[in-house]
Design a protein around this motif. Sequence first.
Motif, short mmCIF file in Angstrom:
data_model
loop_
_atom_site.label_atom_id
_atom_site.label_comp_id
_atom_site.label_asym_id
_atom_site.label_seq_id
_atom_site.Cartn_x
_atom_site.Cartn_y
_atom_site.Cartn_z
N HIS A 13 -51.60 -32.63 55.78
CA HIS A 13 -50.29 -32.95 56.32
C HIS A 13 -49.32 -31.84 55.93
O HIS A 13 -48.92 -31.72 54.77
N VAL A 14 -48.94 -31.00 56.89
CA VAL A 14 -48.09 -29.84 56.61
C VAL A 14 -46.76 -29.99 57.34
O VAL A 14 -46.73 -30.23 58.55
N HIS A 15 -45.66 -29.82 56.62
CA HIS A 15 -44.33 -29.87 57.23
C HIS A 15 -43.96 -28.50 57.77
O HIS A 15 -44.12 -27.49 57.08
N TYR A 16 -43.47 -28.47 59.00
CA TYR A 16 -43.01 -27.21 59.59
C TYR A 16 -41.92 -27.50 60.61
O TYR A 16 -41.72 -28.65 61.02
N GLU A 75 -43.48 -27.14 36.88
CA GLU A 75 -42.32 -26.63 37.59
C GLU A 75 -42.27 -27.23 38.99
O GLU A 75 -43.26 -27.22 39.71
N GLU A 76 -41.09 -27.72 39.37
CA GLU A 76 -40.93 -28.37 40.66
C GLU A 76 -41.01 -27.36 41.81
O GLU A 76 -40.77 -26.16 41.63
N HIS A 82 -39.32 -31.25 47.08
CA HIS A 82 -39.37 -32.00 45.82
C HIS A 82 -40.15 -33.31 46.03
O HIS A 82 -40.07 -33.94 47.07
N GLY A 83 -40.91 -33.69 45.04
CA GLY A 83 -41.66 -34.93 45.12
C GLY A 83 -43.04 -34.77 45.69
O GLY A 83 -43.78 -35.75 45.83
N LYS A 84 -43.43 -33.53 46.03
CA LYS A 84 -44.76 -33.29 46.59
C LYS A 84 -45.66 -32.57 45.60
O LYS A 84 -46.45 -31.70 45.95
#
Length: 232
Positions: A13-16, A75-76, A82-84
Amino acid sequence: MEDAPLASLSLTHVHYNPADRISYLCAWLALVPQGLCVVYATLIWSNREIEIMLMFAGQMACEALNWCLKRWIKEERPREMHGKGYGMPSSHAQFVSFFSITLALFLLFRHVPHPTDTHTPFTFFQRFVLSVLALISAAAVAVSRIYLSYHTPKQVLVGCVAGTVCAVAWFGITTYLRRAGWVEWVLETELARLFRVRDLVVQEDLVDSGWARWVERRKRQRTLQVQAKKDR
């Protein structure tokens, strides 16, 4: 009863940004490590080459190191992601760096293919060009992680360094295992014989594997067919 909420498989699942063609390309580049794992599995199953098995073992060790480093550094990721999970170092950058560097070291320093009657192997220059293309491809995957905001430049750089160090170290270890006779010892074990493990790719191109035998068999078949027609 109400339907349970659906979850996303984060492995692919990739965000783009759908309005950005470069972002769309980067989303596909994010799938390169998964694709390479399929390549590993296919080659190991079809060729049973110990060199590919050793490379895959090093790749998995590199992944295990990345898992440990992320949970040690903690490290975030950039604000957008964030959160991934943790972002230092980039697992994609580390994965492709290990693969490309290991492939380049193999092609340039270990692979010494011999020409046959049916095949002319790549020259050193051609193998050098392939190595450069592998490094450029790895760089594209690494940069895509920054473009998609999954990692900061520092996280990607550290991932590339970690992957490179792992590749050089693993190449040194496997070189020692070969020179010390451990690889040859493994090949003589009953388990290796059972699974038909071999060590041909160092001196034989994968595309030439079995090809000479196939050509010779076809020649014999044609000779027999011609002889059978004459006998009639």
